[in-house]
Design an enzyme around this catalytic site. Structure first.
Site, short mmCIF file in Angstrom:
data_model
loop_
_atom_site.label_atom_id
_atom_site.label_comp_id
_atom_site.label_asym_id
_atom_site.label_seq_id
_atom_site.Cartn_x
_atom_site.Cartn_y
_atom_site.Cartn_z
N ASP A 34 -21.21 20.73 -67.19
CA ASP A 34 -20.49 19.59 -66.58
C ASP A 34 -20.23 19.80 -65.09
O ASP A 34 -19.59 18.97 -64.45
CB ASP A 34 -19.16 19.34 -67.31
N GLY A 35 -20.71 20.93 -64.55
CA GLY A 35 -20.55 21.17 -63.11
C GLY A 35 -19.41 22.10 -62.76
O GLY A 35 -19.31 22.54 -61.62
N GLU A 36 -18.51 22.38 -63.71
CA GLU A 36 -17.40 23.29 -63.39
C GLU A 36 -17.94 24.69 -63.10
O GLU A 36 -18.95 25.11 -63.68
CB GLU A 36 -16.40 23.35 -64.56
N ARG A 89 -7.79 21.84 -40.20
CA ARG A 89 -7.53 20.86 -39.13
C ARG A 89 -6.49 19.82 -39.52
O ARG A 89 -5.92 19.16 -38.67
CB ARG A 89 -8.84 20.19 -38.70
N HIS A 120 -8.04 27.17 -36.99
CA HIS A 120 -7.92 26.06 -36.03
C HIS A 120 -6.51 25.98 -35.46
O HIS A 120 -6.34 25.73 -34.26
CB HIS A 120 -8.31 24.75 -36.68
N LYS A 182 -11.18 16.36 -23.02
CA LYS A 182 -11.78 15.56 -24.09
C LYS A 182 -10.76 14.58 -24.66
O LYS A 182 -9.60 14.92 -24.84
CB LYS A 182 -12.24 16.51 -25.20
N ARG A 184 -10.68 12.22 -28.12
CA ARG A 184 -11.42 11.90 -29.35
C ARG A 184 -11.30 10.40 -29.61
O ARG A 184 -10.19 9.85 -29.66
CB ARG A 184 -10.89 12.71 -30.53
C1 R5P Z 1 -11.17 20.45 -32.08
O1 R5P Z 1 -10.09 20.56 -31.55
C2 R5P Z 1 -12.06 21.62 -32.29
O2 R5P Z 1 -11.75 22.70 -31.49
C3 R5P Z 1 -13.50 21.24 -32.06
O3 R5P Z 1 -13.64 20.87 -30.70
C4 R5P Z 1 -13.89 20.09 -32.93
O4 R5P Z 1 -13.50 20.32 -34.24
C5 R5P Z 1 -15.38 19.86 -32.85
O5 R5P Z 1 -15.67 18.76 -33.63
P1 R5P Z 1 -17.01 17.95 -33.44
O6 R5P Z 1 -18.15 18.93 -33.44
O7 R5P Z 1 -17.05 17.03 -34.64
O8 R5P Z 1 -16.89 17.20 -32.16
#
Ligand code: R5P
Length: 283
Positions: A34-36, A89, A120, A182, A184
């Site tokens: 079953d994948g377990e 994250r 992270h 940066k 996002r």
């Molecule tokens: C974000 O703060 C991390 O340090 C990386 O910059 C980020 O996770 C990179 O993500 P992606 O490759 O999707 O841009």
């Protein structure tokens, strides 16, 4: 000490065991119809000091780690090394109703001691139910970059968050470093702001903790090449390289991708085994 490698960290566990002058324990990894997941440690762990090494890039890898910890019931001591910790994250609630996934994962790790590598967000360490320490890959990455013999390279962080890592990678080697800004825009798109740094004709090494979708690095490469940089290399600790990240990076003009073996990919040329072995020797 018995070293046991989970399914995601077989090479790294073997290299760490060798660095410690021992052999990793053999395990059987399988799955039910079953994948377990099914696993069995094919050696006695009763009253032994055991170190489990297992990255958790997928949910299955996390389950395998939890199973390994459970299978070591009766061990004198269990150390857990999570070289790459998935969900790290999501270290806070970004919207009401969300879990703090990093905390949820950390709380599952029932061990005596935990080690992560360039996690992270360091505050996540406080969520493990035992002492947890983050190891720094910077020195080993820097030593590898030095072997490229680049002329007067500039090490660049793609965002302010990676500044500390870049400084640590550059420090022992006397390389210059800088960082970009940066913003996002979505899960896989970012905007990189131009900075007043003269990159004309210079070899650049962009350094970050991880490359996930490659969006951050692809935009950074385009920006730097647009400003006249010569070759642009990427160095990261965790080569997640989700979906088509590698192709995005090559299309953006990357010269080469250098990564550690916290995740075992073709790009994983810098082993973290000496770092882990030193930490274990210090216990
Ligand atoms: C974000 O703060 C991390 O340090 C990386 O910059 C980020 O996770 C990179 O993500 P992606 O490759 O999707 O841009």
């Amino acid at each position: 000490m018995k070293i046991i490698g989970g399914p995601a960290s077989q090479l790294l566990a073997s290299r760490t065991a060798r660095a410690l002058g021992t052999e990793p324990a053999l395990c059987e990894f399988n799955s039910f119809p079953d994948g377990e997941l099914y696993l069995r440690i094919a050696e006695e762990t009763e009253n032994e000091n055991v170190t489990l090494i297992q990255s958790t890039p997928t949910d299955s890898d996390l389950v395998a780690l939890i199973q390994l910890i459970d299978a070591c019931e009766g061990a004198a001591k269990i150390n857990v090394v999570i070289p790459y910790m998935g969900y790290a994250r999501q270290d806070k609630k970004f919207k009401p109703g969300e879990p703090i996934s990093a905390r949820a994962v950390a709380r599952c790790i029932n061990a005596d001691r935990v080690f992560t590598i360039n996690i992270h967000e360091k505050s996540v360490l406080g969520h493990f139910p035992c002492p947890a320490e983050d190891l720094d890959a910077a020195k080993l990455l820097g030593e590898y970059i030095a072997t490229l013999s680049l002329e007067n390279p500039l090490l660049v962080a793609p965002d302010a968050g990676a500044q500390g890592l870049v400084k640590n990678v550059a420090s022992d080697l006397g390389f210059a470093c800088d960082y970009l800004q940066k913003t996002r825009l979505s899960g896989d798109t970012v905007e990189i702001k131009t900075k007043t740094v003269d990159v004309t004709g210079r070899h650049i090494v962009l350094v970050d903790d991880m490359i996930a979708t490659g969006g951050t690095m692809a935009e950074s490469i385009r920006m730097l090449r647009g400003q006249g940089a010569a070759d642009v290399y990427l160095a990261c600790v965790h080569p997640v390289l989700a979906r088509n990240a590698a192709i995005r990076l090559f299309n953006a003009g990357v010269k080469d991708i250098i990564a550690s073996d916290t995740l075992e990919k073709a790009e994983s040329r810098v082993s973290m085994a000496p770092l882990i072995a030193d930490a274990l020797k210090g216990l």
